[in-house]
Design a protein around this motif. Structure first.
Motif, short mmCIF file in Angstrom:
data_model
loop_
_atom_site.label_atom_id
_atom_site.label_comp_id
_atom_site.label_asym_id
_atom_site.label_seq_id
_atom_site.Cartn_x
_atom_site.Cartn_y
_atom_site.Cartn_z
N ARG A 171 0.88 -1.19 0.00
CA ARG A 171 0.00 0.00 0.00
C ARG A 171 0.90 1.22 0.00
O ARG A 171 1.56 1.53 0.98
CB ARG A 171 -0.92 0.00 1.21
CG ARG A 171 -1.93 1.15 1.23
CD ARG A 171 -2.94 0.98 2.34
NE ARG A 171 -2.30 1.05 3.66
CZ ARG A 171 -2.08 2.20 4.32
NH1 ARG A 171 -2.42 3.37 3.79
NH2 ARG A 171 -1.51 2.18 5.51
N THR B 296 7.02 -15.64 5.88
CA THR B 296 5.64 -15.26 5.58
C THR B 296 5.57 -13.76 5.32
O THR B 296 6.45 -13.00 5.75
CB THR B 296 4.69 -15.61 6.74
OG1 THR B 296 5.13 -14.92 7.92
CG2 THR B 296 4.70 -17.12 7.00
N ALA C 46 3.58 -10.25 5.89
CA ALA C 46 2.61 -9.59 6.76
C ALA C 46 1.47 -9.03 5.92
O ALA C 46 1.69 -8.56 4.80
CB ALA C 46 3.28 -8.47 7.55
N PRO C 47 0.24 -9.08 6.43
CA PRO C 47 -0.87 -8.50 5.68
C PRO C 47 -0.80 -6.97 5.70
O PRO C 47 -0.24 -6.38 6.62
CB PRO C 47 -2.11 -9.01 6.44
CG PRO C 47 -1.61 -9.22 7.84
CD PRO C 47 -0.19 -9.69 7.70
N ASP C 48 -1.37 -6.36 4.68
CA ASP C 48 -1.50 -4.90 4.63
C ASP C 48 -0.16 -4.18 4.78
O ASP C 48 -0.01 -3.25 5.58
CB ASP C 48 -2.47 -4.41 5.70
CG ASP C 48 -3.85 -5.02 5.55
OD1 ASP C 48 -4.28 -5.17 4.40
OD2 ASP C 48 -4.47 -5.35 6.57
#
Length: 264
Positions: free
Chosen positions: A85, A99, A101-103
């Motif tokens: 974003r 992994t 991280a979201p967002d």
């Protein structure tokens, strides 16, 4: 020259661009950097010309588009496209962990993983792709004027390490980048005086790609390929927020992308 269904046309066929056009058998058009290609980094700068001449907007990704991007750039078929974003700041995010991280938010992505394809979006801002000497560590940078003065390019290069090659993609040209005195002041404070143009009797303008190049050179990057294409003045090839939204009244502009992955 041909590669995997692509025709790599000589750069001189496309004005003064230092990037090489990639002409896909489907009709899609993209660009690559000779310097990054020599290092072995899979990468790609897209245009709005997609398969069959249809308009390509990376703000609306679907599976066929993902497949086209992987084929154009030579990315591993299983490599996910990692985006962020974008907030017009100076945050560089390293995505080397097991992994994601979201967002994620920020304006640059850095990675050493060949199984992840980094992708940033632009529609006038400066897309920058960078690799180290053996292309085992790469960065994708979104640099609008705010990001340039905030220092997003130096921030990404601190995470990357020593840059060996970089490419600056299509963006707003200085002819179409009028700015007010408050923006000029910020470029001066960021020691980017050389990127400010003051035409007689006209508003000041900023050369965004020169500002990006200066920051890359100051970080010691020896090879920098630069596109001369202007997103504003080439509507058949590129979206432009300033042209389509600010001046044209459209609800949104499309998005082109800059993608890169570390060499395997």
């Amino acid at each position: 020259m041909r590669r995997r269904g692509l025709l790599i046309a000589p750069a001189e066929h496309y004005s003064r661009a230092m990037l090489e056009p990639l002409l896909h058998s489907s009709g899609a058009v993209a660009f690559r950097s000779p310097s990054l290609a020599r290092l072995g980094a899979p990468h790609l700068f897209t245009t709005r010309v997609g398969a069959g001449g249809e308009r390509l907007d990376l703000g609306k990704l679907d599976d066929p588009t993902r497949g086209l991007l992987r084929e154009l750039g030579g990315f591993p078929a299983a490599a996910p496209l990692v985006s962020i974003r974008q907030v017009h700041g100076a945050q560089a995010v390293v995505v080397d962990g097991p992994t994601l991280a979201p967002d994620l938010s920020g304006d640059a992505l850095v990675s050493s993983r060949p199984d992840r394809t980094l992708m940033i979006y632009t529609a006038d801002c400066v897309p920058v792709l960078v690799a180290n000497a053996d292309a085992t560590r790469v960065a994708a940078i979104h640099a609008g004027w705010r990001g340039l003065v905030a220092g997003v390019i130096p921030a990404a290069l601190r995470e990357l390490g020593a840059p060996a090659a970089a490419a600056i993609g299509p963006c707003l040209s200085p002819t179409c980048c009028e700015v007010g005195p408050e923006v000029v002041e910020q470029f001066e404070r960021a020691d980017l005086h050389a990127a400010i143009l003051r035409p007689s009797g006209a508003k000041a303008r900023v050369d965004l790609r020169l500002a990006a190049r200066l920051q890359l050179e100051r970080a010691g990057c020896p090879q920098i390929d630069v596109s001369s294409d202007c997103t504003y003045s080439q509507p058949e090839r590129y979206p432009s927020h300033r042209r389509d939204v600010t001046h044209g009244g459209a609800p949104r502009a499309g998005r082109i992308g800059a993608l890169i992955a570390a060499a395997g």
